[in-house]
Structure formats: C-alpha cells, structure tokens
Write an enzyme that holds these catalytic residues in place. Sequence first.
Site, PDB file in Angstrom:
ATOM      1  N   HIS A 154       1.911   4.299  -3.060  1.00 40.00           N
ATOM      2  CA  HIS A 154       1.898   5.764  -2.978  1.00 40.00           C
ATOM      3  C   HIS A 154       3.203   6.345  -3.523  1.00 40.00           C
ATOM      4  O   HIS A 154       3.204   7.313  -4.291  1.00 40.00           O
ATOM      5  CB  HIS A 154       1.742   6.199  -1.516  1.00 40.00           C
ATOM      6  N   HIS A 182       0.842  -1.203   0.000  1.00 45.40           N
ATOM      7  CA  HIS A 182       0.000   0.000   0.000  1.00 45.40           C
ATOM      8  C   HIS A 182       0.874   1.247   0.000  1.00 45.40           C
ATOM      9  O   HIS A 182       0.689   2.159  -0.814  1.00 45.40           O
ATOM     10  CB  HIS A 182      -0.915  -0.027   1.222  1.00 45.40           C
ATOM     11  N   GLU A 183       1.835   1.299   0.926  1.00 43.16           N
ATOM     12  CA  GLU A 183       2.693   2.471   1.028  1.00 43.16           C
ATOM     13  C   GLU A 183       3.614   2.600  -0.178  1.00 43.16           C
ATOM     14  O   GLU A 183       3.853   3.704  -0.684  1.00 43.16           O
ATOM     15  CB  GLU A 183       3.516   2.412   2.322  1.00 43.16           C
TER      16      GLU A 183
END
Length: 235
Positions: A26, A22-23
């Site tokens: 980004h 997820h990170e």
Amino acid sequence: MAGWLPELLASIVAAVLAITLHEAAHGYAALALGDDTAKRMGRLSLNPLRHVDPVGTVLLPGVLLVAQLLTVGRVEFMFGWAKPVPVNVLGMRRPLQAMALVAIAGPAMNFLLAWVAGLLVHPVETWGTLLSPESLGIAYRFLALFILANLVLGLFNLLPIPPLDGGRIVAGILPPSLALPYMRLERWGILIVLFGVFLLPRLTEDFDPVGWALRNVVAGAFDLVLLLSGNGPGA
C-alpha cells in the site's frame, strides 16, 4: 520439542510476512502515485514491528493460533489486521481512483507472494534429499501455510466493506455521488466484519460464511495457485 511448536512458529512467520508485505505494498503504491505520507511517517518499511497493531496483529491471531493447535492440532483459520499505512489521497489527482489503486496493491502483493511460494515447491523437491524427513516436512508445511496466509489475507481484504481494501476499490469505481456515502460505512466496517466472522455463525444453525469461504473460495484459490506454479492441485 512440542509437536505443535514448529506449526506455531511456521504459522507466525507466514502471517507476519503476509501482513507486512501487504501493508508495505500500500505504501509503495501511494508513493508511486505521488503521496509520500507513509515514507515521512516511517511506515514505508519491511520491518514488521512498524505495522503491528497490538490487538489485530498479536492478541487475536495469537488466541486463534493457540486455540486451534490445542484443539484440532493444526491451523485452519486465521483472522487479524495490521495498522493501516497512512495515505493522503486528497493530494493525488482523482483521489477516489487513486485510493482504489493503493487499495488493490495489498491483495495483489498477497496473490503474488502465494504464487512465488508455489514456485518454491520445485527447488524444495529438487534439494529435498539433502534435508531430513522432518526438515523437509517443515519446509513443505511452511510453504503451504504461507500460501494459505496470503490467500486468506488477500481474499478477505477484497470483501466490499469499508475500510477493507475491497470497499475502497468499490468506492473508486462508483461515481462520487455514491462513493462518498458508501465510504461513510467505514466507521461501522470492522463491526460488520466481526459480526459476520464470529457472531453470525453462533446465532444461526446452518449459516457459516467463514467456513463456506474456506471450503470453497480459499480452497479453490489454493488449487489455482498450485496449478499456476506448475504443481498439481492438492499437491
């Protein structure tokens, strides 16, 4: 081996992978839009240790995991966060819209991972005869937990509350005159979230937003993932 240990290990691995990717999503989205801040700071990485927040990634999820395994014997709910990937949207063209695109990359990655985990059910079924019943059960349970971890993380982050991804997506849609005041909620965002998750159900008798979401939104999304990956609902 304690009966709950495989469940604990599978839950930890599933959550760590979901949070890390997820990170990373980004960071890669920001890089694609022209911002290399995450790369320069060593955060454009698939190494989970680069994204660990001592409280949000270790302490709180650990307490929730152990408490559920010791009380109900299974994992029903997880909550936590990682260190946000540093992004400098001010150096991008149309910063608010760029921020929204970077924000949506995280949940999009989680939904993609959930679908891929659903697809992996098929090879597990095909080659399951080579595994012991216990190993086959662990494989199925891990895939289920991985789907669940990604759906909870992705859907939770879509809540329209800054600093969650949903809040930044909303800010990218609003005109600047509304987006900037809206983003000032960010300093209170985590407190609002913690109030809704932990305190509100304790203060009211019949209002449990997390329980409602688990029974309706996440459960429905889980069945949708199974259908889109060629599995029957509830498989």
